[in-house]
Write a protein that holds these residues in place. Structure first.
Motif, mmCIF file in Angstrom:
data_model
loop_
_atom_site.group_PDB
_atom_site.id
_atom_site.type_symbol
_atom_site.label_atom_id
_atom_site.label_comp_id
_atom_site.label_asym_id
_atom_site.label_seq_id
_atom_site.Cartn_x
_atom_site.Cartn_y
_atom_site.Cartn_z
ATOM 1 N N LEU A 124 0.827 -1.206 0.000
ATOM 2 C CA LEU A 124 0.000 0.000 0.000
ATOM 3 C C LEU A 124 0.862 1.257 0.000
ATOM 4 O O LEU A 124 0.624 2.189 -0.755
ATOM 5 C CB LEU A 124 -0.929 0.010 1.217
ATOM 6 C CG LEU A 124 -1.989 -1.088 1.258
ATOM 7 C CD1 LEU A 124 -2.738 -1.052 2.575
ATOM 8 C CD2 LEU A 124 -2.939 -0.954 0.098
ATOM 9 N N ASP A 139 -6.193 -1.033 7.118
ATOM 10 C CA ASP A 139 -6.720 -1.286 5.785
ATOM 11 C C ASP A 139 -7.310 -2.689 5.716
ATOM 12 O O ASP A 139 -6.749 -3.638 6.278
ATOM 13 C CB ASP A 139 -5.602 -1.119 4.746
ATOM 14 C CG ASP A 139 -6.140 -1.113 3.337
ATOM 15 O OD1 ASP A 139 -6.291 -2.230 2.776
ATOM 16 O OD2 ASP A 139 -6.411 -0.032 2.817
ATOM 17 N N SER A 173 -7.243 -4.866 3.589
ATOM 18 C CA SER A 173 -6.374 -5.888 3.002
ATOM 19 C C SER A 173 -5.312 -6.408 3.972
ATOM 20 O O SER A 173 -4.668 -7.418 3.694
ATOM 21 C CB SER A 173 -5.680 -5.323 1.759
ATOM 22 O OG SER A 173 -4.762 -4.300 2.115
ATOM 23 N N ARG A 174 -5.137 -5.774 5.097
ATOM 24 C CA ARG A 174 -4.075 -6.149 6.046
ATOM 25 C C ARG A 174 -4.586 -7.178 7.071
ATOM 26 O O ARG A 174 -4.610 -6.924 8.269
ATOM 27 C CB ARG A 174 -3.539 -4.920 6.753
ATOM 28 C CG ARG A 174 -2.884 -3.903 5.843
ATOM 29 C CD ARG A 174 -2.346 -2.741 6.673
ATOM 30 N NE ARG A 174 -1.921 -1.634 5.879
ATOM 31 C CZ ARG A 174 -0.680 -1.440 5.438
ATOM 32 N NH1 ARG A 174 0.258 -2.325 5.709
ATOM 33 N NH2 ARG A 174 -0.375 -0.380 4.731
ATOM 34 N N THR A 175 -4.938 -8.336 6.601
ATOM 35 C CA THR A 175 -5.532 -9.344 7.483
ATOM 36 C C THR A 175 -4.559 -9.801 8.573
ATOM 37 O O THR A 175 -4.978 -10.105 9.688
ATOM 38 C CB THR A 175 -6.046 -10.540 6.675
ATOM 39 O OG1 THR A 175 -4.969 -11.061 5.892
ATOM 40 C CG2 THR A 175 -7.199 -10.123 5.767
#
Length: 150
Positions: free
Chosen positions: A26, A124, A126-128
């Motif tokens: 990112l 974010d 997407s930051r699992t």
């Protein structure tokens, strides 16, 4: 490993901090470590605001982590004061070392010292991996965040 020192960031830390901000998928598209001008301007604003706490983690004289803690007095929750944790980054060489836990613990402890009733952060979608990390530290995924780019 030598002792870790968490301290207020200085302008001299900007190259290392910006490099960490840019060192992920990112950040690679939204940061510009080759031009520190906008970061210097932002740093001056942060430094001049007593509710902003931009810190770095330093080990062996090297900047290895950073985060920004913002104190927000508010009316909701019976006049609660909250803090917001932003821009948590760990140098690639230090990931998995426990440094992230130490930085977040610093943020929680400092929030208590500042009289906050709540510590919040966003991550974010997407930051699992980061989500699992924060959950292990006791944070609860309780809200859906929205942003409007200006």
């Amino acid at each position: 490993m030598n002792d870790l020192k968490i301290r207020r960031a200085t302008a001299d830390d900007l190259p290392a901090v910006v490099a960490m901000l840019a060192d992920d998928p990112l950040g690679a598209v939204r940061e510009s470590p080759d031009d520190l001008t906008p970061y210097r301007t932002a740093f001056e604003r942060i430094e001049g605001d007593p509710n902003q706490h931009l810190v770095v983690a330093e080990r062996d004289g090297r900047t290895v982590g950073t985060l920004q803690l913002t104190l927000i007095p508010g009316l909701s929750r019976r006049g609660s004061t909250r803090t917001v944790v932003e821009a948590v980054r760990i140098h690639a060489d230090e990931r998995g070392s426990g440094l992230g836990t130490q930085l977040i613990q610093w943020a929680v402890d400092t929030s208590r010292e500042l009289g906050a009733d709540l510590v919040q952060l966003t991550s974010d979608a997407s930051r699992t991996g980061a989500h699992r990390f924060y959950e292990r530290l006791g944070f609860v995924g309780s809200h859906v965040g929205f942003k409007l780019q200006l």
